[in-house]
Design a protein around this motif. Structure first.
Motif: not given
Length: 622
Positions: A6, A8, A45, A58, A62, A64, A67
């Motif tokens: 993930t 972000l 995201e 956030l 998420y 992440p 980032i």
């Protein structure tokens, strides 16, 4: 079960003059990773104009792994975010990194694609594994190219350091400003060389999948995970040699480890046979045998050929026929062996697959009888002629949706009866080394897929799988060997088996490497197991002799002369061939050699002979 990475992405304040638009950056990243091997392992995201007060929520939401800050920082070294009223808010190093430190979770990497952000990267790398920052001003176009190239390299399974170097190199190659601005910080003790992402890296979960398969309680998702991993080359199933394991290892049916950007699953012989049979189950009909050899570096070829097969209904008046063509030993048979058991292909052709391998002198009536039995009847066996058998088989296939695979076609007339039996819902996939056969069977070049050799990196990876200790200790020599063999799978498999055998005897391999370089050793060696003919495994020379035996004496002599004077890589123009052959017009001979798959046209009027064929030509001279 595929582990997603993930990311972000957060934009700094949009009021800044040098603001780099987040949507442009995200679009560039998406385009770059779309073509990458593990591109679907990312989840993005994004949030524009991030407020300081929103950041913590956030991170909670998420979790992440990466980032990414996009925007412009001040020359004084501060990043500008927004306050709750939408105004600019200077966010210092301690405040921003302090928020990130309070919620670690999965976070491993920060990309501060923001001017003058080096201090933020330095502070982040004190706690987390990796940070990328900017030691100066990086303009908008450079920042976007850097981001796209960086994530693309990660999506190809590279380490953070490799991805960082590749992204900087792109700035230099494209003559963009700021190639020396990005900096990479790595926390002491963080892994410096392993790939950052890996779609099946959770060994515990993969172990559960294998256990369920072996115990007979696997679900369709378990099989699909392994199918996809094997076809894209990220998972490698290896049969363990029980003679080399101790008692404790013998009781364990499998062992899993991550090595060389792959998940290596070593299985005991019984578990290996069981898992392969369950992961790649045979479809209805008569499927091709599973390739015995390691299947690697062919994810692109699989997708390309599957795209050819997607057109279940061909245009009016045209049969749905595709041809895979390529050098002898390039891996055509292995490719269709995997395609015949592919899950997506099974969806396209739900009534199954009918496969045959013709060789040079096939008994077509016998092959049709085998297909008839696979369809549930012995009636075709009693057909008095091939014409009658063709009509009966065509009737059986008239309303079926099946994939027909005819491997190793040498003469066009041998393939014609298979074209005549196709139902309207069927597709025919042919493999051949013969350029003329491919052109005869299709209506346009778009239906012919020229299967290339492996890339140099995949060729070296294949050699490392076959003979890991040799490649480890003779890395440069092995890379040169891969280049000399022009990444042809047949040559690499044979060379890898020779090297492994020599190492097992405890002998040095320098002399063997030299002999392989010279070519004669490969010609005498046995081919891989999937080339077995009856009860005999032919030599490499015998396999290649099949092509040259089809030539008339004079053309075969011309082919041999090309090998005698050519360096590697061997390329020729018409003038050179005219001089060597001492003929007025070399074109008729060239047409024959190209038609038999022994020469390949190149750009600028030149022709190429593969290195293994050069060695074969030399053997004909002696």
């Amino acid at each position: 079960m595929i582990n997603k990475t993930t990311v972000l992405l957060l934009a700094t304040n949009q009021l800044e003059i040098a603001y780099v638009r987040l949507d442009d950056e995200l679009r560039e990243i998406d385009e770059k990773i779309h073509v990458a091997r593990f591109g679907n392992s990312f989840e993005f995201e994004s949030r524009p104009a991030i407020k300081v007060s929103e950041l913590r929520s956030l991170l909670f939401r998420y979790k992440p792994h990466i980032i990414h800050f996009s925007g412009h920082g001040r020359a004084s070294g501060e990043i500008i975010l927004e306050d709750d009223a939408g105004g600019m808010r200077i966010t210092g190093v301690d405040e921003l990194i302090g928020i990130l430190r309070t919620i670690k979770d999965n976070l491993r990497l920060a990309v501060f694609n923001v001017c003058y952000s080096k201090a933020y990267a330095e502070a982040f790398a004190e706690t987390f594994d990796y940070a990328v920052g900017m030691d100066g001003l990086l303009d908008r176009s450079s920042a976007i190219v850097f981001a796209g190239s960086f994530y693309q390299a990660l999506a190809f399974g590279r380490s953070v350091r490799e991805a960082f170097d590749a992204a900087k190199e792109q700035l230099t190659i494209r003559a963009l400003a700021g190639a020396n601005v990005p900096v990479l910080l790595i926390r002491p003790g963080a892994p410096d060389a392993e790939p950052f992402i890996f779609p099946h890296k959770n060994i515990e979960e993969m172990s559960s999948v294998l256990r369920r398969l072996i115990e007979g309680i696997a679900n369709p998702e378990d099989r699909l995970i392994l199918q996809r991993g094997i076809s894209e080359g990220s998972i490698l199933l290896e049969e363990r040699e029980d003679v080399s394991v101790n008692a404790e290892e013998a009781e364990t049916p499998y062992k899993i480890l991550v090595r060389d950007h792959q998940l290596h699953i070593s299985l005991s012989p019984p578990a290996y046979r069981l898992v392969r049979a369950k992961v790649l189950p045979p479809p209805p009909g008569l499927p091709p045998p599973l390739p015995h050899s390691v299947f690697i570096g062919r994810e692109g070829a699989l997708e390309d050929v599957k795209r050819l097969l997607e057109n279940v209904k061909a245009p009016a008046g045209q049969a749905n026929i595709s041809v895979v063509r390529g050098w002898p030993g390039v891996g055509k048979t292995s490719l269709v062996g995997v395609i015949g058991r592919d899950a997506e292909v099974a969806t396209m052709y739900p009534q199954g697959v009918l496969w045959t391998s013709l060789e040079k002198h096939p008994n077509l009536l016998s092959e049709f009888a085998r297909w008839g039995r696979a369809l549930g009847t012995d009636d075709i066996l009693r057909a008095p002629t091939l014409k009658e058998a063709t009509a009966r088989l065509a009737d059986l296939l008239r309303h079926r949706r099946m994939l027909l695979i005819v491997d190793d076609v040498w003469y066009t007339e041998h393939a014609v009866p298979f074209m005549e039996i196709m139902g309207k819902e069927c597709a025919l996939l042919v493999t051949t080394r013969m350029t003329k056969v491919a052109e005869d069977l299709t209506r346009g070049e778009e239906r012919i897929y020229l299967l290339p050799g492996l890339t140099e990196e995949n060729g070296l990876k294949l050699l490392r799988i076959l003979a890991p200790a040799i490649v480890e200790h003779h890395h440069d020599e092995c890379r040169e060997l891969v280049r000399e063999l022009e990444c042809l799978p047949l040559g690499l498999h044979v060379a890898g088996n020779l090297l492994k055998s020599e190492a097992r005897m405890g002998w040095g391999v320098s002399e063997l490497l030299r002999e392989i370089h010279e070519g004669a050793k490969l010609m005498q060696a046995r081919a891989p197991l999937d080339r077995i003919q009856g009860e005999t495994i032919p030599t490499v020379s015998a396999l290649l002799m099949k092509s040259t035996d089809m030539l008339d004496d004079f053309t075969r002599e011309c082919f041999a002369f090309l090998g005698a004077f050519s360096p590697k890589p061997a390329t020729f123009d018409l003038a050179a061939m005219k001089a060597v052959w001492e003929v007025d017009d070399p074109k008729p001979i060239v047409r024959k050699l190209v038609g038999h798959g022994l020469l390949e046209p190149m750009e600028s009027g030149r022709f190429q002979m593969h290195s293994l064929l050069v060695d074969h030509a030399n053997s004909l001279c002696t």
